[in-house]
Design a protein around this motif. Structure first.
Motif, PDB file in Angstrom:
ATOM      1  N   GLN A   1     -12.058  42.995  -9.181  1.00 21.46           N
ATOM      2  CA  GLN A   1     -10.861  42.355  -9.729  1.00 21.46           C
ATOM      3  C   GLN A   1      -9.559  43.030  -9.285  1.00 21.46           C
ATOM      4  N   ALA A   2      -9.677  44.108  -8.483  1.00 18.51           N
ATOM      5  CA  ALA A   2      -8.495  44.910  -8.132  1.00 18.51           C
ATOM      6  C   ALA A   2      -7.446  44.123  -7.356  1.00 18.51           C
ATOM      7  N   ASP A   3      -7.874  43.218  -6.498  1.00 16.07           N
ATOM      8  CA  ASP A   3      -6.922  42.539  -5.618  1.00 16.07           C
ATOM      9  C   ASP A   3      -6.696  41.085  -5.990  1.00 16.07           C
ATOM     10  N   GLY A   4      -7.175  40.702  -7.177  1.00 17.81           N
ATOM     11  CA  GLY A   4      -6.988  39.315  -7.606  1.00 17.81           C
ATOM     12  C   GLY A   4      -7.816  38.327  -6.807  1.00 17.81           C
ATOM     13  N   LEU A   5      -8.863  38.815  -6.139  1.00 20.98           N
ATOM     14  CA  LEU A   5      -9.669  37.926  -5.291  1.00 20.98           C
ATOM     15  C   LEU A   5     -10.791  37.253  -6.070  1.00 20.98           C
ATOM     16  N   PHE A   6     -11.311  37.952  -7.082  1.00 28.34           N
ATOM     17  CA  PHE A   6     -12.438  37.433  -7.857  1.00 28.34           C
ATOM     18  C   PHE A   6     -12.084  37.436  -9.337  1.00 28.34           C
ATOM     19  N   GLU A   7     -12.650  36.481 -10.068  1.00 29.19           N
ATOM     20  CA  GLU A   7     -12.576  36.590 -11.524  1.00 29.19           C
ATOM     21  C   GLU A   7     -13.989  36.659 -12.080  1.00 29.19           C
ATOM     22  N   MET A   8     -14.157  37.475 -13.115  1.00 30.30           N
ATOM     23  CA  MET A   8     -15.480  37.676 -13.676  1.00 30.30           C
ATOM     24  C   MET A   8     -15.818  36.472 -14.544  1.00 30.30           C
TER      25      MET A   8
ATOM     26  N   ASP B   1     -19.358  32.160  -6.885  1.00 34.91           N
ATOM     27  CA  ASP B   1     -19.360  32.295  -5.428  1.00 34.91           C
ATOM     28  C   ASP B   1     -20.122  33.537  -4.983  1.00 34.91           C
ATOM     29  N   LEU B   2     -20.266  34.484  -5.899  1.00 33.95           N
ATOM     30  CA  LEU B   2     -20.882  35.772  -5.530  1.00 33.95           C
ATOM     31  C   LEU B   2     -21.523  36.377  -6.765  1.00 33.95           C
ATOM     32  N   VAL B   3     -22.725  36.943  -6.595  1.00 35.64           N
ATOM     33  CA  VAL B   3     -23.335  37.696  -7.685  1.00 35.64           C
ATOM     34  C   VAL B   3     -23.597  39.129  -7.217  1.00 35.64           C
ATOM     35  N   THR B   4     -23.272  40.072  -8.069  1.00 33.47           N
ATOM     36  CA  THR B   4     -23.556  41.489  -7.795  1.00 33.47           C
ATOM     37  C   THR B   4     -24.794  41.896  -8.568  1.00 33.47           C
ATOM     38  N   VAL B   5     -25.701  42.574  -7.884  1.00 32.93           N
ATOM     39  CA  VAL B   5     -26.928  43.066  -8.519  1.00 32.93           C
ATOM     40  C   VAL B   5     -26.774  44.569  -8.712  1.00 32.93           C
TER      41      VAL B   5
ATOM     42  N   PHE C   1     -26.851  31.394  -3.428  1.00 32.53           N
ATOM     43  CA  PHE C   1     -25.726  32.248  -3.839  1.00 32.53           C
ATOM     44  C   PHE C   1     -25.522  33.371  -2.818  1.00 32.53           C
ATOM     45  N   ASN C   2     -24.274  33.818  -2.661  1.00 33.44           N
ATOM     46  CA  ASN C   2     -23.992  35.051  -1.929  1.00 33.44           C
ATOM     47  C   ASN C   2     -24.262  36.226  -2.861  1.00 33.44           C
TER      48      ASN C   2
ATOM     49  N   ALA D   1     -14.798  38.759   0.148  1.00 31.56           N
ATOM     50  CA  ALA D   1     -13.974  37.565  -0.076  1.00 31.56           C
ATOM     51  C   ALA D   1     -13.633  36.924   1.264  1.00 31.56           C
ATOM     52  N   ASP D   2     -13.275  37.758   2.253  1.00 27.07           N
ATOM     53  CA  ASP D   2     -12.990  37.205   3.586  1.00 27.07           C
ATOM     54  C   ASP D   2     -14.220  36.515   4.147  1.00 27.07           C
ATOM     55  N   ALA D   3     -15.378  37.164   4.006  1.00 29.53           N
ATOM     56  CA  ALA D   3     -16.613  36.587   4.561  1.00 29.53           C
ATOM     57  C   ALA D   3     -16.951  35.269   3.865  1.00 29.53           C
ATOM     58  N   ILE D   4     -16.790  35.216   2.544  1.00 28.68           N
ATOM     59  CA  ILE D   4     -17.090  33.970   1.813  1.00 28.68           C
ATOM     60  C   ILE D   4     -16.144  32.859   2.272  1.00 28.68           C
TER      61      ILE D   4
END
Ligand code: NAI
Length: 377
Positions: free
Chosen positions: A26-33, A78-82, A101-102, A331-334
């Motif tokens: 969330q540091a760069d405003g690219l993703f929201e949880m 758009d993305l899941v972290t494991v 999912f990515n 985020a760039d890759a997605i």
């Protein structure tokens, strides 16, 4: 630009790595949880997710419920972290990739080479991104080191020497503490203790900066505390495809060393040194010249190092922002702009091959063995 939607599995309240992912994503405003199954206790995970601002219908009790709940939504993540313990990475990562999912998976990506190869194949087949959180490779000055090596600034690399040796499990009277003990128990940790936990970061870093792959290795493992079945100290010699000689020491009983991750790269015309405890500085010595300190944020850095620095020169940027750099590249890759610095499933399976090879070599008194995954031989 609209924010990408992000979910996490594991990383619940009180976990070690969870906060770094939440800050990083969330540091760069690219993703929201947007979604989460954060804890092995369903109710605790649901409660914590909602306290973090996740809507009640996307605060899941476990990963299977999250997969079922997300996969048919129009506004799916758009993305899941494991970020669960190691033994669960394979099945969760595979299931989410297969559902389209990515994934960003914590290290080690899997417990075996076979599982690692399966993840590589599934990621290829589905066309989804599978990244592995080798986050140290995303510090700006590590990217600078890699760019300098690529540009020939230290000539052909002869030698790489790296350590990831700390002393936090060196107290024998604390060896039965459950938070410590599982790391040396094969039933919980797999075939390797300290090398699979910390050593693979160092080995990945050597490959990353040298832009080369480990081809063969010889290992010596030791359990310095008698009750430990798995190693708490390991020394590896390795050779890279391009001929570079590698040395790696990893330990958890090096009392007095704190984080203890550093790397030196020695080329024909110069040397570089970086340490995670002083991450803003890269030390460079040209052959016959003076030693220089290259600072994060100064003029003339390579593009990747500039891009991934946020705060002005001399202000510290720490571990969560290195994780944030992984999320920037994701985020760039997605969005379709692939970044070659982003560690992927191939890096994940190469680590697993190195772990299994090191275990086998150590059992055979240090015999040199091919360390490449079968699929890349
Ligand atoms: P931890 O034990 O501190 O936390 C694990 C979290 O996962 C807890 O919140 C637990 O409730 C939750 N959890 C466990 N099983 C779950 C399941 N089946 N479903 C949902 N949640 C579950 O562990 P830690 O240290 O945070 O490590 C997690 C992973 O992160 C490990 O694979 C570890 O190797 C990796 N790690 C990576 C680091 C890095 O530098 N990249 C640093 C530290 C850990």
């Amino acid at each position: 630009m609209t924010k990408l939607k992000w979910g996490m599995i594991g990383g619940g309240e009180g976990s070690q790595i969870g906060p770094a992912h939440r800050l990083g994503a969330q540091a760069d405003g690219l993703f929201e949880m947007t979604a989460g199954a954060l804890d092995h206790r369903p109710e605790v995970g649901r409660d914590y997710a909602q306290r973090l601002g996740i809507a009640a219908d996307r605060a899941y009790g476990d990963w299977q419920e999250m997969l079922a709940g997300e996969k048919d939504r129009d506004d799916r993540i758009d993305l899941v972290t494991v970020a669960t313990p190691n033994a669960t990475h394979f099945e969760i990562t595979k299931a989410f990739l297969e559902a389209g999912f990515n994934v960003l998976c914590e290290k080690p990506m899997t417990m075996t080479v076979e599982e690692g190869e399966e993840i590589v194949r599934v990621a290829e087949k589905t066309g989804k991104i599978c990244a592995v959180n080798y986050c140290y490779s995303a510090y700006p000055m590590v990217r600078q080191a890699r760019a300098m090596v690529r540009a020939g600034e230290i000539g052909k690399v002869r030698l790489v020497v790296t350590n990831f040796a700390h002393g936090h499990h060196g107290d024998a009277t604390d060896a039965d503490n459950p938070r410590v003990r599982w790391r040396y128990d094969p039933a919980m940790a797999g075939v390797s203790g300290q090398f699979a936990d910390c050593g693979i970061h160092a080995l990945h870093m050597a490959s990353f900066i040298c832009d080369d792959e480990v081809e063969k290795l010889s290992a010596d493992f030791a359990s310095t505390i008698a009750s430990r079945e798995l190693e708490d100290d390991a020394m590896l010699n390795f050779r890279m495809r391009g001929g570079t000689i590698g040395r790696l020491w990893t330990s958890s009983v090096a009392i007095g060393r704190q984080h203890g991750f550093d790397i030196q790269v020695f080329g024909e015309t110069g040397g570089l040194r970086w340490a995670s405890e002083q991450p803003n500085q890269l030390i460079y010595t040209p052959v016959g010249g003076r030693t220089q300190v290259i600072e994060k944020g100064e003029d003339g850095l390579y593009e990747d190092a500039q891009r991934l620095s946020r705060v002005a020169i001399a202000h510290p940027e720490g571990f969560p922002l290195a994780v944030a750099n992984i999320y920037c590249d994701l985020a760039d890759a997605i969005r379709g702009e692939a970044r070659d610095g982003l560690p992927g499933a191939e890096a994940g399976v190469r680590s697993m091959a190195a772990v299994e090879t090191a275990v086998a070599s150590a059992k055979a008194d240090g015999v040199w063995m091919d360390a490449r995954p079968p699929m890349f031989r």
